[in-house]
Write a protein that holds these residues in place. Sequence first.
Motif, PDB file in Angstrom:
ATOM      1  N   VAL A 349      44.459  48.370  47.656  1.00 46.88           N
ATOM      2  CA  VAL A 349      43.755  48.114  46.156  1.00 46.88           C
ATOM      3  C   VAL A 349      44.581  49.674  45.739  1.00 46.88           C
ATOM      4  N   GLY A 350      44.822  50.423  46.643  1.00 51.20           N
ATOM      5  CA  GLY A 350      44.693  51.495  45.779  1.00 51.20           C
ATOM      6  C   GLY A 350      45.697  51.820  45.352  1.00 51.20           C
ATOM      7  N   LEU A 351      46.822  50.661  45.759  1.00 49.26           N
ATOM      8  CA  LEU A 351      48.223  50.946  45.483  1.00 49.26           C
ATOM      9  C   LEU A 351      48.136  50.491  43.868  1.00 49.26           C
ATOM     10  N   LYS A 352      46.885  49.369  43.348  1.00 45.30           N
ATOM     11  CA  LYS A 352      46.804  48.679  42.707  1.00 45.30           C
ATOM     12  C   LYS A 352      46.578  50.467  41.051  1.00 45.30           C
ATOM     13  N   ILE A 353      45.266  50.672  42.221  1.00 49.87           N
ATOM     14  CA  ILE A 353      44.839  51.623  40.715  1.00 49.87           C
ATOM     15  C   ILE A 353      45.554  52.448  40.849  1.00 49.87           C
ATOM     16  N   LEU A 354      46.854  53.008  41.336  1.00 47.88           N
ATOM     17  CA  LEU A 354      47.599  53.455  40.430  1.00 47.88           C
ATOM     18  C   LEU A 354      48.468  53.029  39.856  1.00 47.88           C
ATOM     19  N   ARG A 355      49.126  51.088  40.177  1.00 48.13           N
ATOM     20  CA  ARG A 355      50.405  51.217  39.404  1.00 48.13           C
ATOM     21  C   ARG A 355      48.814  50.964  37.814  1.00 48.13           C
ATOM     22  N   ILE A 356      48.080  50.831  37.463  1.00 47.01           N
ATOM     23  CA  ILE A 356      46.630  50.476  36.246  1.00 47.01           C
ATOM     24  C   ILE A 356      47.137  52.238  35.614  1.00 47.01           C
ATOM     25  N   HIS A 357      47.440  53.229  36.600  1.00 42.72           N
ATOM     26  CA  HIS A 357      47.941  54.580  36.008  1.00 42.72           C
ATOM     27  C   HIS A 357      48.805  55.306  35.318  1.00 42.72           C
TER      28      HIS A 357
END
Length: 572
Positions: A349-357
């Motif tokens: 989930v955290g990796l997805k959030i960093l990809r969003i940013h």
Amino acid sequence: MRRGPDGERLSYRAKTKSGCLTCKCSSTGRKCDGYEAPSPQSRLRLPSYKIPVFRCSENGREIRSFQYFYERTVSSLAGYGGSEFWNRLVLQVSQHEKPIWHALVALGALHENFESHHHSTAFELLQNGQDNFAIQEYVIAIRALLSPSNPSSPDTCTRASAETTSNITVDVCLISCILFVCFETLSGHYVSAINHARSGMRILGEVRYDSSSGTYRHTSLKPSTVTMLEMETLHKMFIRLQVQISVLTRADTDHPTIDIIEKEQPYNIQIEVPERFNSLVEARDFLEHNSRLCSAIHAKAIKSVPPDQVQGISTYLTQQYASVFNKWRAALDFFEESRGTFLTAKERVGLKILRIHQYSLVLLLAKGRSGGCEDSFDWDEYNHVFAEILSLSASVAQVTLDNESASDLPHMPRDENGPKPTFTLDNCIIGPLYNVATLCRDPTIRRKAVHVLRLARRQEGIYNSQVTAMAAEKVIAIEEASAAKLGLDDCEDVSSLTTIVAETRNEDSHSIGKSADVPQSVRLTYAYPKFDTTNRKIFLTIGQDMGNTKMHLNLPFPAATTLMDAEFASLS
């Protein structure tokens, strides 16, 4: 059987009259046997902690709410990367400091109410009536922090003065401030939350390190002996809050500042990027800090050159930052590839959030390379990037993207069986989704972004997904109504546009089939809520500054004002 932040099986522990006599917060150099002390090697990864040994309490409800905070609220506030502040420091301090203990109890009680009743917004929690126990514990925390001579105003709890805080240490004051921000935010009291955050930043800016004693000092507070790492952690948390506030208020006083060393040519961005990151926290902190640093360098450079050189300097600095960003992305890719299938569910989930940013930065850099001018930049070329942000955000929020349900913007039903309410201090998906809804003019993509915001039930710091969705809906309605009325790309009739904006309602429906149907002349440059605390109103501040078309309006925001009325009613 309940589980703690690290997944261990836990049960409620019976209260003890003796308390934890050896519990001492680490900020005063004392050890708490209720926790395993982290080794120096474990500073970058969170160790497993034993269940806290509860401080002396005669109130069973206190223990229940503290346990809920330990088991549920800690992991929620720690976010996808974890946090030594939430997992260790604040728990240790609570075992010795009365203000922290009662603040955690209050926050645990409020969070339990928030989650158990599946409130979509903090305002619903507020309107349905808060738990009196949570409020009482919050007041006790404030009174414990303040001198008995001045316990009345919650907003004054972080005003450092010799009269009110002489017995409070620097770290206890700052930690209390963060907890009060969390409580007020989850209560829907955003004005109070903003005031607490501002006060905390001011106090933090007045703290000085005393190398002779190894302590952090403030003229009106007792010295603290927190480690440099822990003080940096507090600073990062306040900066994150300040970034959120500055976006919301647009006030110059809320803009985060970074000291920049003067150079003969202050236009060079020299940042060392590691070849790989060891954790998502490291990648997140690097991105947040250096994004602020580059913004500060950019702002300083722009102010120091003649107007005819602004665009050239802006483009030059953007190219430098793009180089740093590409190295950051490569280091994150290396981390993901090296971990492979060993990534935990939270890390995914955290990796997805960093990809969003990451995708959000792609948009920011693209605009920067164009000189940052709205009338010379075409957002429509990046609809595929908006779509990627949308898809990742929907996955994080556990919302299904359905063309049929997302197409009906005004009357989209709420899914009562949707994702559970989420409360965190991390900047995750709300800001990027709002940008998708307001900057992408593709009618399907932007409506799906609103759809996700509506169903996400998320509170990220002072960002609320429901309030943000309402603002995005208004922006969409304004632009599409204006497009239908004006129609022509070269129309610059500002008075007509202003009239349309003032009369536009969310219920209006217009046949916009593609991005190009919204001409540049009616596209808004910015839109953000503006709080009028004196008159108890909220406005949606919108603006347009493209070529000869200029507009700045404060539109009544009735839906949000109604929610704010509930906030003030609860305070009176």
